[in-house]
Structure formats: C-alpha cells, structure tokens
Design a protein around this motif. Structure first.
Motif, PDB file in Angstrom:
ATOM      1  N   UNK A   1       0.857  -1.142  -0.218  1.00  0.00           N
ATOM      2  CA  UNK A   1       0.127  -0.110  -0.228  1.00  0.00           C
ATOM      3  C   UNK A   1       0.888   0.989  -0.048  1.00  0.00           C
ATOM      4  N   UNK A   2       1.842   1.161   0.641  1.00  0.00           N
ATOM      5  CA  UNK A   2       2.871   2.921   0.326  1.00  0.00           C
ATOM      6  C   UNK A   2       3.870   2.931  -0.723  1.00  0.00           C
ATOM      7  N   UNK A   3       3.922   1.272  -1.071  1.00  0.00           N
ATOM      8  CA  UNK A   3       4.211   1.791  -2.302  1.00  0.00           C
ATOM      9  C   UNK A   3       3.484   2.545  -3.319  1.00  0.00           C
ATOM     10  N   UNK A   4       2.646   1.379  -3.342  1.00  0.00           N
ATOM     11  CA  UNK A   4       0.977   1.766  -4.320  1.00  0.00           C
ATOM     12  C   UNK A   4       0.863   3.319  -4.391  1.00  0.00           C
ATOM     13  N   UNK A   5       1.049   3.934  -3.062  1.00  0.00           N
ATOM     14  CA  UNK A   5       0.607   5.225  -2.881  1.00  0.00           C
ATOM     15  C   UNK A   5       1.859   5.978  -2.986  1.00  0.00           C
ATOM     16  N   UNK A   6       2.790   5.945  -3.103  1.00  0.00           N
ATOM     17  CA  UNK A   6       3.966   6.257  -4.048  1.00  0.00           C
ATOM     18  C   UNK A   6       4.179   6.265  -5.738  1.00  0.00           C
ATOM     19  N   UNK A   7       3.320   5.381  -5.993  1.00  0.00           N
ATOM     20  CA  UNK A   7       3.163   5.619  -7.719  1.00  0.00           C
ATOM     21  C   UNK A   7       2.196   6.432  -7.750  1.00  0.00           C
ATOM     22  N   UNK A   8       1.420   6.506  -7.129  1.00  0.00           N
ATOM     23  CA  UNK A   8      -0.162   7.487  -7.297  1.00  0.00           C
ATOM     24  C   UNK A   8       0.003   8.554  -6.727  1.00  0.00           C
ATOM     25  N   UNK A   9       0.982   9.017  -6.025  1.00  0.00           N
ATOM     26  CA  UNK A   9       0.908  10.393  -6.054  1.00  0.00           C
ATOM     27  C   UNK A   9       0.886  11.656  -7.136  1.00  0.00           C
ATOM     28  N   UNK A  10      -0.023  12.238  -6.793  1.00  0.00           N
ATOM     29  CA  UNK A  10      -0.076  13.537  -8.091  1.00  0.00           C
ATOM     30  C   UNK A  10       0.385  14.611  -7.583  1.00  0.00           C
ATOM     31  N   UNK A  11       2.167  14.302  -7.896  1.00  0.00           N
ATOM     32  CA  UNK A  11       2.969  14.613  -8.564  1.00  0.00           C
ATOM     33  C   UNK A  11       3.561  15.419  -9.578  1.00  0.00           C
ATOM     34  N   UNK A  12       3.449  15.872  -9.633  1.00  0.00           N
ATOM     35  CA  UNK A  12       4.563  16.658 -11.151  1.00  0.00           C
ATOM     36  C   UNK A  12       5.834  15.904 -11.053  1.00  0.00           C
ATOM     37  N   UNK A  13       6.993  15.259 -12.649  1.00  0.00           N
ATOM     38  CA  UNK A  13       7.965  15.367 -11.794  1.00  0.00           C
ATOM     39  C   UNK A  13       8.833  16.703 -11.325  1.00  0.00           C
ATOM     40  N   UNK A  14      10.263  16.700 -10.543  1.00  0.00           N
ATOM     41  CA  UNK A  14      11.018  17.291  -9.984  1.00  0.00           C
ATOM     42  C   UNK A  14      11.244  18.162 -10.957  1.00  0.00           C
ATOM     43  N   UNK A  15      10.781  19.289 -10.656  1.00  0.00           N
ATOM     44  CA  UNK A  15      11.524  20.517 -11.521  1.00  0.00           C
ATOM     45  C   UNK A  15      13.156  20.384 -11.341  1.00  0.00           C
ATOM     46  N   UNK A  16      13.497  20.875  -9.671  1.00  0.00           N
ATOM     47  CA  UNK A  16      14.996  20.154  -8.855  1.00  0.00           C
ATOM     48  C   UNK A  16      15.347  19.339  -8.629  1.00  0.00           C
TER      49      UNK A  16
END
Length: 659
Positions: free
Chosen positions: A275-290
């Motif tokens: 579940x914790x790894x799925x939460x990372x994959x599902x985290x609604x963030x864009x590619x890190x700018x920096x």
C-alpha cells in the motif's frame, strides 16, 4: 501524503537500542511469522568462519617482478622491454627489498585485516571522479516467468520484502555463510553443516578445509545495508547507521521515506508495504523541477561543497534520512522493453533525476518491471552484491509475498513522507548545470552488445578448455583484428578466500594469446587447424594458471600497488614506478569482468579510461555474450563488437575441428 515534520524525523532517526534483543526474541516466535521475517535459518552462523579465515599472503618480491615482466612482454617492443626488464631487476635487488620489509612490517602490525584493505579503500575514496560511469557497476535480474509478477508495484514490493528478509537474516547471524564447495556432493551436506557448526570459531575454517570446502570473507556484507558514501573534499567517507527502520524511494525525482520495520524490528505486513509503495506511485505530483539526484554525478570535491550548502539550507535532517536508509529504491517511469542497450543505459546511468549514486546500492525497477541494482564500489565488490541478488531473485520467485490480486490496505499515509527540500537559487542553478553536463556525458557514451550461440560451457568442457580463457582470448583476437594492437587488459578476480580480501588482477593479454591472435588474424599464417587447437589449449592452460594465482593472492598488481604506496610514504625514488611502461600497464584499455549467475540477465560498467572499452560478459551453457561500453570520440565499441563476432566464429571453428 504527509510532508516532513520534526516529530516524524525524530521517530525515524531515534536510536532503537533494544533491537538486537528483539531480534533474538523473534527467532523463538511462531513458525509462520519466522518464515516471513527471515530468509534463511542457517545451522552455521553467518560469521562463524570469519575469525579463522587465512590472511592474504604477500607474494615474494622476485615472483611479483617475474609476473610483471611476463605481462609486459606481449605489449612491448624488444627495446622497451629490455629497458623495463633492467629497471625491474634493479628494483628487485635494491629499493624493492626495503619496500617489501615496510609492507611486511605493516602486515604484521595489522593482523586483523589484509595488507591491501586500507590502501584499497583509500584509493577509491580519494578519487575525485564522479561515481556513475567511472565506478558504479550494475547487475540486472531476469524477469519472472510469470508476467503478472513483473508488474512494477508487485515486483518492487516482493523485492523490498525479500531484501528485508535477507537483511534480517544477516543481522541475526543466520544467513548461510558464503562457502566455495570444490566438490559440492561431498561437502554441501547436512553432515558438513553439523560438524562445522560445532567447531570453535577460531578453528572452523580448518574444519571446512578438511571437506575441501573454502569459506569466503563476509566482512563486506554489513555494508550492504544502512550505508552510504559521503562526499568530502580530498577524501570521501563511508558511513553506516547503527539502526534503521526505513527505506528511501525515488519516483519522478522526488524522495519518499517509507517505514518498513516496526518498533519491534519486525518486517511490516506485505499488504502494508504494498500500500505504501502504491501510494508513492499514485502520488499526484509532477516530475521534480529541481531533483537533487544529479548532484551525485558531480566531481566529488564539487559535490562535497554543494552538499554542505544543501545541508546548511535547512535540509540536514532530510539528507540524513537518505543517508541512513536501509537501502534505496528507484521507481522509474521509463520502459526498457528487454532491449539490452536500453536496459544497460537505464540501469548504468539514466538521466540521474531518479538516482542517488552515493548509496551502497540502489534497487531499480522500471515501469515495465525490469529490475536490478546500481551499486557504489568503494565499500565492496561484486561477490556480496551478487549473493544478495541471487537470494532475492530466488525468494521472489519461490515465495512471493504479494501478487496482482493482493488487496491493498487502506491506511492514512502519515507514515509516508515526501521530502520537500529547501533550495536556494544557487542550488537550483547547480542542479541545472549538473543535469546538463551529465546529459552531455551520457550522450558521449556508446553501448553495444553481442549474443553469440555456439560457444559456451558445454563445448569448452568437451574440448577440455576453460570457458573464461576462451572469452578472454576472443577479446584479444577481436581488439587486434580491429586495431592491429595488443593493449593492457584487466580481468577482475576476487580474493574473498582471504580475510578482508578484495580483488586481484588477471592480465589476459599473454604471449600465448598474442601468438593465437596473430595466427588467426594474419592472412600469411600457415598454422594448421591442429596447431591452432594446440595453441588454444596453451592459452587456456596459461590463463587458468593466472586465474589460480590471482585467486590465491599471487598476482602482481596489488603487490606493486602496495609497494608504490610505501615508496611514496617513505619518499623513496623507484625507477619501476616512474617507468612509462608501468603507467601504460595500468591504463587498462580492455577492462573486463564477469559474474555468472542464473539470476542475472546482464551486468555492465563504464570504460575505466577514456579511450578504453568496458566489457561485461557472460558464459552460458551453449552461448556467450558481452555488453561493451565506450566513449564515442575515443574508442570504437561498435567495431569491437563486430570484430568480436568474427573472432568467436574463428575460435568456434578451432573448437569444432576434429583431431
């Protein structure tokens, strides 16, 4: 998804002093839980043989000088060789004697280790070159035959849990010791384990020896987990955390901290980790700018300066979480589709936005489920990493803890932390420059590969020749076919049969391989098929001798390296080390290494010199293969692969010739 808080940092970094006691208590828990918590329950303790391992011998000075000259002979014209021979003989009779005494005195004063260990660590840690391409190698695992098990989330969860089971078995001293069984049917038995387990540690190695079994050094295993390399000016540091309960995960260039062990040091339930790894994959963030990962691709002095600035910007506790993680995981958005070149590039360098090259190892899983590791090399060698890889591959295949049908536990994600870093304008600018420079470097690297059917262990066994000798011969023939030259060549050989042994060098370019290459490549050659077969047997015999000598600590490279160290330390002038031919010998144009395993699909590394070739190779039952890296401007990897294919075809004809 929660961000980093002072309370969370304290909970993760706090010292859990009771863990070792808890670990012992867990071994008495009910069978079903023990089977989940531990990978193995060895009757012989993991480090049982460590105390009685033999020490790495210091070769005789005269033998080292003879071996060095033998390695120089095929590379030098007569005039250069005579000059080198004169310098070596003078060294052996004069300054070398004094340096040998210094080395022997040092060895006697440090009986807890090997004569090469401290110097070898120092050599790695003082080098200022960036880690990726210059040092960090890769190993890539075969995919699971069951395609559903190669789903990125399922694959990662199972690999993480198997890694934790390996770690806990290692920490509890119940991981099977690494032993080379010369005759497995006689020694790899319950009787062997029963007898050796009852022997005192101070004599246990001798008991194994009576079975023709040879325990290997396992001192590097403790650095697999909870360890990292810290950049410092002039010389880096290797650090290990006493206790840790979390891993770090990178996705889209962001760092996440994931607790995987409970307060009682137990591996959390599989569905919780899933579940914790799925939460990372599902985290609604864009590619890190920096993303800060590219900073680990920098020159080590440059990175050391920037790291201090990064910490001073209010990121000390966050960086410490990365440093102290049990291990690091990279969840990539890229697919490699099983293509050897794409796979090699993704695991060897990628674009560094989703990498942290300083960690002891990073477990990488692509979007299409290919997995492997990229590992930092200063702390240890391929033997420990290969054992770890083999064990987790076997465990995930035979005892997977989750599958596509495993139900996800819905929990609040307060246990999951995404690190939000404070970045000044200068740090952002340094990250941008690092990304640009690294992209240019990776663009200058070429990767080529060859899979050749027909030459493998079976045909070599039939003809009573060493498969490794045949592969090394093919590299010499190919390079000569391509360039008309014979060049310094390096093959890594483990000296793990000795306490704190590292590696020794096998020098595969010999007078025998040179003669064979000239006979195969020259249109004027009059060698008959039978004569070629005899020459091949001679190559194999000599290569096997060099391999045996290296494995027994009787090569010349590490010995001369140590003597050179003491020459510099005592300010003794030695012609042998100022000789351009010595510098040339250590400029390894052909750098080669193999780690054969049913678990490993591929292995590779960058060229060790700008005009060289990095050759990772494998020998299967009826086929062989190689992945070759080079810099486009200074070496011809594609041409080498074409020449290698032609050379293997020539050698196969020799092998198949009937007397």
């Amino acid at each position: 998804m929660s961000l980093l808080s002072r309370k969370n940092v304290h909970l993760i970094l706090k010292n859990k002093t009771a863990r070792q006691k808890i670990c012992a208590l867990q071994l008495s828990e009910k069978s079903s839980d023990k089977d989940y918590q531990y990978l193995q329950f060895s009757k012989i303790p993991t480090l049982h043989f460590q105390k009685s391992l033999p020490r790495l011998p210091i070769p005789k000075l005269s033998a080292t000088c003879d071996r060095y000259l033998a390695a120089q002979r095929p590379l030098l014209i007569d005039e250069s060789f005579r000059k080198t021979e004169f310098n070596v003989k003078r060294f052996c009779a004069s300054t070398g004697q004094q340096l040998q005494k210094y080395l022997q005195e040092y060895d006697r004063a440090n009986k807890h280790t090997s004569y090469i260990s401290e110097m070898w660590f120092d050599m790695y840690l003082r080098d200022r070159q960036p880690l990726p391409l210059n040092y960090n190698p890769i190993l890539v695992l075969h995919n699971d035959p069951n395609k559903d098990m190669n789903d990125q989330l399922v694959k990662t969860t199972n690999l993480v849990i198997s890694s934790l089971r390996f770690y806990k078995s290692l920490e509890a001293n119940i991981l099977e010791p690494e032993v080379f069984h010369l005759y497995p049917k006689k020694s790899d038995t319950a009787r062997f384990r029963n007898i050796c387990s009852k022997l005192p540690e101070a004599f246990s190695w001798y008991g194994a020896y009576m079975f023709n079994a040879y325990p290997l050094d396992m001192s590097q295993y403790s650095s697999l987990f909870k360890s990292t390399r810290i950049p410092e000016t002039d010389k880096d540091r290797l650090v290990s955390q006493a206790n840790s309960s979390h891993i770090t995960v990178q996705h889209k260039g962001h760092f996440y901290v994931v607790n995987v062990l409970s307060d009682t040091n137990s591996i959390l339930p599989a569905d919780v980790i899933l579940a914790r790894l799925q939460a990372i994959l599902n985290d609604n963030v864009t590619e890190a700018e920096y993303p800060i990962g590219p900073l680990t691709t920098l020159n080590r002095d440059k990175w050391a300066t920037i790291r201090h600035e990064l910490i001073d910007a209010g990121n000390e506790s966050k960086i410490k979480l990365i440093d102290t993680a049990l291990f690091h995981v990279c969840l990539d958005n890229e697919e490699v589709l099983g293509d050897p070149v794409r796979t090699t590039r993704q695991f060897l360098h990628a674009d560094a936005t989703n990498r942290w090259f300083d960690k002891s190892f990073s477990l990488i899983v692509t979007k299409d489920g290919y997995s492997g590791v990229n590992f930092e090399h200063a702390w240890g060698d391929g033997v420990a990493v290969l054992r770890y890889m083999q064990e987790i591959y076997k465990d995930t295949k035979e005892k997977p803890q989750v599958n596509k049908d495993t139900k996800i536990v819905h929990e609040n994600n307060t246990e999951l932390i995404r690190l939000e870093l404070n970045l000044s304008d200068n740090l952002k600018n340094e990250i941008h420059k690092a990304m640009t420079n690294y992209k240019n470097l990776c663009s200058s690297l070429d990767v080529n590969y060859l899979i050749f059917d027909g030459i493998g262990k079976n045909v070599c066994k039939r003809e009573s020749v060493s498969p490794d000798a045949v592969m090394q011969l093919s590299f010499q023939v190919a390079y000569h076919k391509l360039t008309g030259k014979f060049v310094p060549s390096y093959e890594s050989c483990s000296t793990a049969a000795f306490k704190h042994g590292r590696t020794e060098t096998i020098r595969p370019c010999t007078v025998a391989t040179k003669d064979m290459a000239l006979a195969l490549n020259s249109k004027l050659s009059k060698a008959s098929p039978q004569e070629l077969k005899q020459m091949l047997a001679k190559c194999s015999q000599y290569h096997s001798q060099l391999t045996k000598e290296a494995a027994m600590g009787q090569g010349f490279d590490r010995h001369l390296f140590a003597l050179k160290h003491f020459a510099a330390k005592n300010k003794l002038d030695c012609n042998i080390f100022h000789d351009p031919e010595y510098t040339m010998m250590n400029h390894n144009i052909l750098s080669t290494s193999t780690l054969n395993s049913p678990a490993v699909m591929a292995g590779g590394f960058g060229p060790v010199v700008k005009d060289g070739l990095g050759v990772g190779y494998m020998i299967l039952d009826d086929a062989c293969g190689a992945i070759v890296t080079n810099y486009l401007a200074t070496a011809n990897g594609k041409g080498f692969i074409e020449a290698l294919k032609s050379s293997l075809e020539d050698i196969l004809k020799v092998l198949n010739h009937k007397r």
